[in-house]
Write an enzyme that holds these catalytic residues in place. Structure first.
Site, PDB file in Angstrom:
ATOM      1  CB  CYS A 132      -0.975  -0.027   1.178  1.00  0.00           C
ATOM      2  SG  CYS A 132      -0.204   0.025   2.805  1.00  0.00           S
ATOM      3  CG  ASN A 134       4.354  -1.644   5.294  1.00  0.00           C
ATOM      4  OD1 ASN A 134       5.465  -1.945   5.683  1.00  0.00           O
ATOM      5  ND2 ASN A 134       3.377  -2.535   5.222  1.00  0.00           N
ATOM      6  CB  CYS A 185      -3.749   1.684   7.072  1.00  0.00           C
ATOM      7  SG  CYS A 185      -3.551   3.158   8.087  1.00  0.00           S
ATOM      8  NE  ARG A 186      -4.521   1.518   1.743  1.00  0.00           N
ATOM      9  CZ  ARG A 186      -4.318   2.246   0.655  1.00  0.00           C
ATOM     10  NH1 ARG A 186      -5.175   2.138  -0.353  1.00  0.00           N
ATOM     11  NH2 ARG A 186      -3.275   3.040   0.562  1.00  0.00           N
ATOM     12  CB  SER A 187       0.270  -3.439   2.797  1.00  0.00           C
ATOM     13  OG  SER A 187       1.132  -2.527   3.427  1.00  0.00           O
ATOM     14  CG  ASP A 190      -5.310   5.904   2.285  1.00  0.00           C
ATOM     15  OD1 ASP A 190      -5.349   5.534   3.470  1.00  0.00           O
ATOM     16  OD2 ASP A 190      -4.431   6.648   1.823  1.00  0.00           O
TER      17      ASP A 190
HETATM   18  P1  4NP Z   1      -1.834   2.840   4.078  1.00  0.00           P
HETATM   19  O1  4NP Z   1      -2.488   4.183   4.653  1.00  0.00           O
HETATM   20  O2  4NP Z   1      -1.289   3.164   2.713  1.00  0.00           O
HETATM   21  O3  4NP Z   1      -2.980   1.895   4.013  1.00  0.00           O
HETATM   22  O4  4NP Z   1      -0.757   2.440   5.069  1.00  0.00           O
HETATM   23  C1  4NP Z   1      -1.802   5.398   4.701  1.00  0.00           C
HETATM   24  C2  4NP Z   1      -0.922   5.633   5.728  1.00  0.00           C
HETATM   25  C3  4NP Z   1      -0.261   6.856   5.793  1.00  0.00           C
HETATM   26  C4  4NP Z   1      -0.485   7.821   4.831  1.00  0.00           C
HETATM   27  C5  4NP Z   1      -1.366   7.577   3.794  1.00  0.00           C
HETATM   28  C6  4NP Z   1      -2.024   6.358   3.725  1.00  0.00           C
HETATM   29  N1  4NP Z   1       0.182   9.093   4.912  1.00  0.00           N
HETATM   30  O5  4NP Z   1      -0.131   9.958   4.110  1.00  0.00           O
HETATM   31  O6  4NP Z   1       1.039   9.258   5.786  1.00  0.00           O
END
Ligand code: 4NP
Length: 172
Positions: A18, A21, A23-25, A134
């Protein structure tokens, strides 16, 4: 660099990807890891996760993701964020992006010989969704949707891997 894992040529390797790294992955990582263990396949399939971005390297998963996953029996608190690196394209057999932006970023970095490894995770099934939204700026409902989509897609992915690689309940 291949991180903490010493690769064996016979193991099937899955990388969940993702943006951050956190939340989703890591949630996908925790779900598939549990399913692999439940199917007694941990000697045959290895899963890890990584982000296309570098903002959260070394951090634990987002607290909201950890809590939502734990409510469904998935333990992800001990994972640490890392960024996708060039050796991942060679080392992993399935490199599965959560959304189109992740997939586009992976395609830019990936050597042509390995591009066939890149897919959206929800290509394996996602209850009417094609990507995992997201949840970072969403409320708790966003994390529940992520879990719903990932539980279904990981179940289908594991079924696909078992069939494609002739893995029975106790391995080959
Ligand atoms: P992820 O979510 O891609 O599912 O881990 C996010 C985590 C952090 C951010 C964006 C999406 N960020 O902008 O810091």
């Amino acid at each position: 660099m291949t991180g903490k894992y010493q690769f064996s040529p016979s193991i099937i390797r899955v990388l969940m990807v993702c943006l951050g790294n956190i939340c989703r992955s890591p949630t996908a990582h925790g779900i598939l890891e549990k399913q692999i263990n439940n199917n007694n396949l941990k000697n045959y399939i290895y899963v890890d996760s990584a982000g296309t971005g570098d903002w959260h390297i070394g951090e634990s998963p987002d607290k909201r993701a950890v809590e939502a996953a734990a409510e469904r029996g998935f333990q992800i608190a001990n994972y640490r964020a890392r960024q996708v690196c060039s050796s991942d394209f060679k080392d992993y057999d399935y490199i599965l992006a959560m959304d189109y932006a992740n997939l586009r970023d992976l395609k830019k970095q990936c050597p042509a010989a390995y591009k066939r490894k890149l897919q959206l995770l929800l290509d394996y099934g996602g209850g009417g969704h094609d990507t995992v939204p997201d949840p970072y700026y969403s409320g708790d409902k966003g994390f529940e949707l992520v879990l719903d989509l990932l539980e279904e897609s990981c179940t289908r992915l594991l079924q696909h891997i078992k069939e494609r690689h002739s893995l029975g309940e106790y391995g080959r």
